[in-house]
Design a protein around this motif. Structure first.
Motif, mmCIF file in Angstrom:
data_model
loop_
_atom_site.group_PDB
_atom_site.id
_atom_site.type_symbol
_atom_site.label_atom_id
_atom_site.label_comp_id
_atom_site.label_asym_id
_atom_site.label_seq_id
_atom_site.Cartn_x
_atom_site.Cartn_y
_atom_site.Cartn_z
ATOM 1 N N ARG A 287 0.844 -1.180 0.000
ATOM 2 C CA ARG A 287 0.000 0.000 0.000
ATOM 3 C C ARG A 287 0.885 1.237 0.000
ATOM 4 N NH1 ARG A 287 -0.899 -1.197 5.838
ATOM 5 N NH2 ARG A 287 -0.424 0.673 7.073
ATOM 6 N N LEU A 288 0.426 2.247 -0.728
ATOM 7 C CA LEU A 288 1.165 3.497 -0.873
ATOM 8 C C LEU A 288 0.261 4.630 -0.411
ATOM 9 C CD1 LEU A 288 3.766 4.900 -2.026
ATOM 10 C CD2 LEU A 288 2.497 5.134 -4.176
ATOM 11 N N THR A 289 0.730 5.441 0.523
ATOM 12 C CA THR A 289 -0.070 6.557 1.019
ATOM 13 C C THR A 289 0.688 7.868 0.841
ATOM 14 O OG1 THR A 289 0.767 6.203 3.274
ATOM 15 C CG2 THR A 289 -1.332 5.189 2.721
ATOM 16 N N PHE A 290 -0.077 8.929 0.584
ATOM 17 C CA PHE A 290 0.475 10.282 0.521
ATOM 18 C C PHE A 290 -0.678 11.266 0.591
ATOM 19 C CE2 PHE A 290 0.087 8.442 -3.684
ATOM 20 C CZ PHE A 290 -0.619 9.385 -4.423
ATOM 21 N N ALA A 291 -0.401 12.465 1.101
ATOM 22 C CA ALA A 291 -1.437 13.476 1.292
ATOM 23 C C ALA A 291 -1.740 14.186 -0.020
ATOM 24 C CB ALA A 291 -0.989 14.487 2.324
ATOM 25 N N PRO A 292 -3.000 14.574 -0.260
ATOM 26 C CA PRO A 292 -3.326 15.356 -1.461
ATOM 27 C C PRO A 292 -2.516 16.640 -1.562
ATOM 28 C CG PRO A 292 -5.334 14.544 -0.437
ATOM 29 C CD PRO A 292 -4.216 14.234 0.515
ATOM 30 N N SER A 293 -2.194 17.243 -0.412
ATOM 31 C CA SER A 293 -1.433 18.493 -0.413
ATOM 32 C C SER A 293 0.019 18.303 -0.825
ATOM 33 C CB SER A 293 -1.497 19.139 0.970
ATOM 34 O OG SER A 293 -0.964 18.263 1.952
#
Length: 370
Positions: A287-293
């Motif tokens: 799984r890869l996560t990152f903020a829209p900002s």
């Protein structure tokens, strides 16, 4: 509620409820003076769990206890032992503020103080006035529920629940009917009381703000199963389930790591290929996560070659919606991007428009799936 308040103790439960094709299988441990928030979509089993803890519903098997006191004991295939709701010293505040219609706000709260053994009628009324002042209803003590708004009745119900000083407190969307400022003030009231009295508290909510500002731990319940748990900031910032990602406004991509000419990429089920940090071997489900900002948006024709350590991929606009600081753009693969108002005209955003997205690897988190 009857009798004097119980001594502080942990609320511990491990229960199963089966209803047709639905099965609730949940375990929790709430230490005295702490709040555990239960999050999940509609139909996940959150209210069912609260009903079991409150004694309103007998599980098919499992146990519930506060401290050393067993409240529910249902062995598989054995005889159930269940303490009645009014004798459990477990307070339940539901979404519907069930205040006594024939009593004033003061009398509603005083009833809880008297029921726990809180002195005579005069002292109970004095305590009730103090509680009403804490929930900003000091000038409405003599009004009956019919003369109060829905939000005001909810505050009376909250004051009554806290005045009872139960061994465990169950809150089901307690701030849903309140405006933002009032909800923030009442979260402080609940937090102070829970800490001061050592009350083990379970909070069911759909609001990430409730979890982040009030809870010590978050449990995420989906289809009757606990899919993740941990500190609120950790769970919401680095979610493992799409529901939690949507609630926290974080991008979550599920797929498998693959090798590409420019480095590793995460390949999702719908074919999206997003460059990702190194560290996992090809073929690893991740799984890869990152903020829209953290994402920068470029017009496809003007996108430069990114520097080393920056993910770059081509995409298209799926839809646009208002954001907190501009416009939130949903792109292919359900990736969210926050765009500032000043950049809207330059980007010429419209549904179907091609874009290039970039995000530094330092802003991404890649983890293997369990």
């Amino acid at each position: 509620m009857s009798g004097r308040p119980e001594a502080p103790g942990a609320l511990v439960a491990d229960v199963r409820v089966r209803r047709g094709r639905f099965t609730l299988d949940a375990a929790l441990h709430v230490e005295p003076g702490t709040v555990v928030a239960v999050l999940g979509p509609n139909g996940a089993g959150k209210s069912t769990l609260l009903d079991v803890l409150a004694g309103l519903l007998v599980p098919d098997d499992g146990t519930v206890r506060t401290g050393d006191r067993v409240l529910t004991d249902v062995p598989a295939g054995g005889r159930a032992t269940v303490v009645r709701p009014e004798r459990r010293s477990v307070g339940l505040l539901g979404q519907d503020p069930l205040v006594f219609p024939h009593l004033t706000a003061r009398e509603n709260v005083a009833f809880a103080a008297r029921a726990r053994g809180g002195g005579n009628a005069r002292s109970a009324r004095t305590e009730a006035d103090a509680w009403l002042a804490r929930v900003d209803l000091g000038g409405l003590a003599d009004r009956r529920p019919a003369a109060l708004s829905g939000g005001q009745r909810q505050r009376v119900a909250l004051a009554r629940a806290l005045a009872a000083r139960p061994a465990a407190l169950l809150l089901d969307e307690p701030f849903a009917q309140l405006d933002v400022r009032t909800a923030a003030a009442l979260r402080d009231v609940v937090r102070q009381q829970v800490r001061a009295t050592g009350t083990a508290t379970v909070l069911v909510t759909h609001d990430a703000v409730d979890a982040l500002t009030l809870a010590d731990e978050v449990l995420v319940l989906v289809d009757g199963t606990l899919v993740e748990r941990g500190r609120p900031v950790d769970v919401l910032a680095d979610p493992a389930h799409p529901f939690t990602a949507a609630l926290g406004g974080t991008n979550l991509l599920l797929g498998a790591v693959a090798d590409d000419r420019s480095g590793p990429v995460l390949v999702t089920a719908d074919g999206l290929r997003v460059p990702c940090p190194p560290g996992l071997v090809a073929g690893t489900p991740a799984r890869l996560t990152f903020a829209p900002s953290a994402v920068e948006v470029h017009r496809a024709a003007r996108a430069d070659v990114p520097a080393t350590g920056v993910a770059r991929w081509e995409t298209r606009v799926v839809d646009l919606e208002p954001g907190t600081t501009g416009v939130r753009v949903r792109t292919s693969g359900d990736v969210l991007v926050d765009v500032r108002p000043a950049d809207l005209a330059v980007l010429d955003l419209r549904v179907g428009a091609p874009l290039v997205l970039t995000v530094p690897h330092t802003q991404q988190r890649l983890r293997p799936l369990p």
